[in-house]
Design a protein around this motif. Structure first.
Motif, PDB file in Angstrom:
ATOM      1  N   ARG A   1      41.963  18.018 140.780  1.00 49.01           N
ATOM      2  CA  ARG A   1      43.313  18.306 140.266  1.00 49.01           C
ATOM      3  C   ARG A   1      43.408  19.753 139.807  1.00 49.01           C
ATOM      4  NH1 ARG A   1      45.266  14.474 135.570  1.00 49.01           N
ATOM      5  NH2 ARG A   1      45.885  13.125 137.296  1.00 49.01           N
TER       6      ARG A   1
ATOM      7  N   ASP B   1      43.924  22.007 142.707  1.00 52.88           N
ATOM      8  CA  ASP B   1      45.106  21.686 143.525  1.00 52.88           C
ATOM      9  C   ASP B   1      44.784  20.925 144.803  1.00 52.88           C
ATOM     10  OD1 ASP B   1      46.938  22.805 141.733  1.00 52.88           O
ATOM     11  OD2 ASP B   1      46.669  24.799 142.577  1.00 52.88           O
TER      12      ASP B   1
ATOM     13  N   GLY C   1      45.198  17.664 145.742  1.00 52.22           N
ATOM     14  CA  GLY C   1      45.829  16.437 145.274  1.00 52.22           C
ATOM     15  C   GLY C   1      45.186  15.180 145.820  1.00 52.22           C
TER      16      GLY C   1
END
Length: 218
Positions: A145, A148, A150
């Motif tokens: 996270r 980035d 996801g």
């Protein structure tokens, strides 16, 4: 698309998931574990050569088998000669040429994991129902996270007869796909064959995972 397969704890089956997910997605699987490569290899340049500047990334991809692979070298000397900072450019070059890349990440939470997650657009988290594996997976999710990458889904590997999918889904806030433990999958990996080629129910789980990935890449 560049997808990282990560999980924190070693031995949870990240390489098996990455390989079979690569087959289901018709992707190139990159063995990004520079110190403990685990995917099938062969003759020719490998990721160690690419990261040492001795070969181009696309040149090192092995085509023609059930799954296209950019393997990693297995020698300590080869690992020491690499410049890991070149990994991002190498993976991006493979993506430009082939379209979809699955990164088999190392175990742990060090910088060698951070680089594959940094270049990835999304991630699949691999864990077993074991509490230690789940705790490490929570930390791996936090790192993904932060960088980035996801979370698309959790692969609950070796899920057992009554997999705790609901509890795991609540813990990670993501869909969970239970992957049953099957000897045919292990035999297939030993011979470079994805689960879809050995016809077992685990193959259906990998197809479901692939569907989750496709749904976020459109």
């Amino acid at each position: 698309m560049i997808l990282a397969v990560t999980g924190g704890k070693g031995g949870v089956g990240k390489s098996t998931v990455a390989y079979n997910l690569g087959a289901a997605l018709d992707a190139v699987v990159v063995d990004a574990d520079l110190g403990m490569a685990d995917l099938p290899a062969g003759r020719g340049p490998d990721l160690h050569d690419v990261l040492a500047g001795r070969a181009a990334a696309v040149e090192a991809v092995r085509e023609g088998g059930p799954v296209d692979i950019l393997p990693c070298g297995r020698s300590l000397a080869g690992a020491r000669a690499t410049d890991p900072r070149r990994l991002v450019a190498a993976v991006e070059a493979v993506e430009r040429h082939y379209g979809t890349v699955v990164l088999d990440c190392p175990a742990g939470l060090g910088s060698d994991v951070g680089l594959p997650l940094l270049v990835a657009e999304a991630s699949v988290l691999v864990t077993t129902p074991d509490e230690v594996a789940l705790a490490d997976a929570v930390r791996a999710r936090a790192l993904a996270r932060e960088l980035d990458a996801g979370l698309v889904a959790v692969a609950l590997n070796r899920s057992g007869e009554t997999p705790p999918t609901d509890r795991v889904a609540r813990t990670f806030g993501a869909p969970v796909v239970a992957v049953p433990e099957r000897a045919a999958v292990a035999r297939g990996m030993a011979n470079g064959l994805p689960a879809g080629r050995v016809e077992c129910d685990a193959g259906e789980a990998f197809c479901e995972l692939a569907g989750r990935v496709r749904s976020v890449s459109r």
